[in-house]
Design a protein around this motif. Structure first.
Motif, mmCIF file in Angstrom:
data_model
loop_
_atom_site.group_PDB
_atom_site.id
_atom_site.type_symbol
_atom_site.label_atom_id
_atom_site.label_comp_id
_atom_site.label_asym_id
_atom_site.label_seq_id
_atom_site.Cartn_x
_atom_site.Cartn_y
_atom_site.Cartn_z
ATOM 1 N N ARG A 25 -29.911 -11.418 1.871
ATOM 2 C CA ARG A 25 -28.474 -11.693 1.864
ATOM 3 C C ARG A 25 -28.188 -12.575 0.661
ATOM 4 O O ARG A 25 -28.995 -13.408 0.287
ATOM 5 N N GLY A 26 -27.039 -12.371 0.084
ATOM 6 C CA GLY A 26 -26.682 -13.196 -1.052
ATOM 7 C C GLY A 26 -25.286 -12.892 -1.539
ATOM 8 O O GLY A 26 -24.560 -12.100 -0.941
ATOM 9 N N VAL A 27 -24.943 -13.524 -2.628
ATOM 10 C CA VAL A 27 -23.630 -13.360 -3.243
ATOM 11 C C VAL A 27 -23.751 -12.355 -4.377
ATOM 12 O O VAL A 27 -24.538 -12.552 -5.304
ATOM 13 N N TYR A 28 -22.971 -11.281 -4.278
ATOM 14 C CA TYR A 28 -22.946 -10.237 -5.298
ATOM 15 C C TYR A 28 -21.851 -10.600 -6.283
ATOM 16 O O TYR A 28 -20.671 -10.631 -5.928
ATOM 17 N N ALA A 29 -22.222 -10.903 -7.495
ATOM 18 C CA ALA A 29 -21.261 -11.243 -8.546
ATOM 19 C C ALA A 29 -21.002 -10.004 -9.392
ATOM 20 O O ALA A 29 -21.941 -9.328 -9.811
ATOM 21 N N LEU A 45 -22.843 -16.874 -13.901
ATOM 22 C CA LEU A 45 -22.671 -16.408 -12.525
ATOM 23 C C LEU A 45 -23.689 -17.042 -11.586
ATOM 24 O O LEU A 45 -23.377 -17.329 -10.427
ATOM 25 N N GLY A 46 -24.906 -17.296 -12.081
ATOM 26 C CA GLY A 46 -25.892 -18.007 -11.274
ATOM 27 C C GLY A 46 -25.448 -19.425 -10.970
ATOM 28 O O GLY A 46 -25.577 -19.902 -9.843
ATOM 29 N N LYS A 47 -24.886 -20.103 -11.954
ATOM 30 C CA LYS A 47 -24.383 -21.468 -11.736
ATOM 31 C C LYS A 47 -23.201 -21.492 -10.778
ATOM 32 O O LYS A 47 -22.952 -22.484 -10.112
ATOM 33 N N MET A 48 -22.479 -20.381 -10.706
ATOM 34 C CA MET A 48 -21.322 -20.284 -9.814
ATOM 35 C C MET A 48 -21.717 -19.819 -8.413
ATOM 36 O O MET A 48 -20.865 -19.654 -7.550
ATOM 37 N N GLY A 49 -23.009 -19.569 -8.178
ATOM 38 C CA GLY A 49 -23.474 -19.212 -6.846
ATOM 39 C C GLY A 49 -23.880 -17.769 -6.669
ATOM 40 O O GLY A 49 -24.260 -17.362 -5.568
ATOM 41 N N GLY A 50 -23.804 -16.970 -7.731
ATOM 42 C CA GLY A 50 -24.193 -15.572 -7.632
ATOM 43 C C GLY A 50 -25.696 -15.413 -7.519
ATOM 44 O O GLY A 50 -26.450 -16.137 -8.161
ATOM 45 N N HIS A 51 -26.117 -14.464 -6.702
ATOM 46 C CA HIS A 51 -27.549 -14.164 -6.550
ATOM 47 C C HIS A 51 -27.944 -12.901 -7.303
ATOM 48 O O HIS A 51 -29.064 -12.795 -7.780
ATOM 49 N N VAL A 53 -26.129 -9.614 -9.915
ATOM 50 C CA VAL A 53 -24.981 -9.247 -10.738
ATOM 51 C C VAL A 53 -24.952 -7.733 -10.865
ATOM 52 O O VAL A 53 -25.992 -7.103 -11.064
ATOM 53 N N GLY A 54 -23.782 -7.165 -10.760
ATOM 54 C CA GLY A 54 -23.656 -5.728 -10.899
ATOM 55 C C GLY A 54 -22.267 -5.312 -11.312
ATOM 56 O O GLY A 54 -21.362 -6.144 -11.437
ATOM 57 N N MET A 55 -22.115 -4.003 -11.527
ATOM 58 C CA MET A 55 -20.840 -3.455 -11.985
ATOM 59 C C MET A 55 -20.076 -2.761 -10.873
ATOM 60 O O MET A 55 -18.993 -2.238 -11.106
ATOM 61 N N SER A 56 -20.634 -2.701 -9.711
ATOM 62 C CA SER A 56 -20.024 -1.928 -8.645
ATOM 63 C C SER A 56 -19.855 -2.827 -7.434
ATOM 64 O O SER A 56 -19.914 -4.041 -7.540
ATOM 65 N N VAL A 57 -19.651 -2.262 -6.309
ATOM 66 C CA VAL A 57 -19.539 -2.891 -5.003
ATOM 67 C C VAL A 57 -18.221 -3.640 -4.813
ATOM 68 O O VAL A 57 -17.499 -3.377 -3.872
ATOM 69 N N VAL A 58 -17.892 -4.572 -5.679
ATOM 70 C CA VAL A 58 -16.703 -5.396 -5.461
ATOM 71 C C VAL A 58 -15.411 -4.582 -5.548
ATOM 72 O O VAL A 58 -14.586 -4.653 -4.628
ATOM 73 N N PRO A 59 -15.176 -3.787 -6.591
ATOM 74 C CA PRO A 59 -13.924 -3.007 -6.601
ATOM 75 C C PRO A 59 -13.813 -2.048 -5.417
ATOM 76 O O PRO A 59 -12.740 -1.905 -4.821
ATOM 77 N N GLU A 60 -14.927 -1.423 -5.055
ATOM 78 C CA GLU A 60 -14.923 -0.499 -3.929
ATOM 79 C C GLU A 60 -14.658 -1.238 -2.617
ATOM 80 O O GLU A 60 -13.941 -0.755 -1.738
ATOM 81 N N THR A 61 -15.232 -2.417 -2.469
ATOM 82 C CA THR A 61 -15.011 -3.224 -1.270
ATOM 83 C C THR A 61 -13.548 -3.624 -1.162
ATOM 84 O O THR A 61 -12.950 -3.535 -0.079
ATOM 85 N N LEU A 62 -12.961 -4.070 -2.241
ATOM 86 C CA LEU A 62 -11.545 -4.458 -2.217
ATOM 87 C C LEU A 62 -10.660 -3.290 -1.791
ATOM 88 O O LEU A 62 -9.754 -3.453 -0.965
ATOM 89 N N ALA A 63 -10.925 -2.115 -2.340
ATOM 90 C CA ALA A 63 -10.130 -0.941 -1.981
ATOM 91 C C ALA A 63 -10.321 -0.573 -0.510
ATOM 92 O O ALA A 63 -9.357 -0.248 0.197
ATOM 93 N N ALA A 64 -11.553 -0.632 -0.035
ATOM 94 C CA ALA A 64 -11.845 -0.273 1.357
ATOM 95 C C ALA A 64 -11.181 -1.245 2.329
ATOM 96 O O ALA A 64 -10.586 -0.836 3.328
ATOM 97 N N VAL A 65 -11.277 -2.532 2.053
ATOM 98 C CA VAL A 65 -10.649 -3.533 2.921
ATOM 99 C C VAL A 65 -9.137 -3.348 2.914
ATOM 100 O O VAL A 65 -8.482 -3.404 3.956
ATOM 101 N N HIS A 66 -8.576 -3.108 1.745
ATOM 102 C CA HIS A 66 -7.133 -2.869 1.636
ATOM 103 C C HIS A 66 -6.712 -1.661 2.478
ATOM 104 O O HIS A 66 -5.627 -1.648 3.064
#
Length: 116
Positions: A25-29, A45-51, A53-66
């Motif tokens: 488990r971790g933070v996807y930046a 991103l590591g200093k900000m708490g990211g475990h 880093v990637g180019m995907s997941v976040v935009p798709e998650t935002l759309a799905a939650v919306h």
């Protein structure tokens, strides 16, 4: 702030354990891409708490939650972040790692879908 469904996460954890796979488990930046992240982005991103880093997941998650969907994300970490090793990221190595993960990932996703 609560994008990921905790019940789906618990189900995935239990199924993975029963299949002999450990999920972390971790933070996807996210970065925009479509290129690999820079060493400076990895450090920031590591200093900000990211475990990871990637180019995907976040935009798709935002759309799905919306759209009102329940969301579970299982990401394959395919390479060290840029600048964390001497070797630059290589697309063929990334796809090879993901390919080797496909059978286990497929079995896990199939189990989640069947039991959900």
């Amino acid at each position: 702030s609560q994008a990921y469904n905790p019940e789906l996460g618990a189900l995935a954890d239990a199924l993975a354990a029963s299949q002999g796979t450990q999920l972390g488990r971790g933070v996807y930046a996210a970065v925009r891409g479509p290129s690999y992240e820079t060493p400076a982005e990895v450090r920031m991103l590591g200093k900000m708490g990211g475990h990871v880093v990637g180019m995907s997941v976040v935009p798709e998650t935002l759309a799905a939650v919306h759209a009102g969907m329940r969301v579970l994300v299982i990401a394959v970490v395919s390479n060290p972040g840029t600048g964390l090793t001497e070797e630059p990221p290589a697309h063929d190595q990334v796809t090879a790692v993901v390919g080797r993960s496909a059978a286990r990932l497929g079995a896990l996703i199939e189990g989640v879908v069947q039991q959900w």
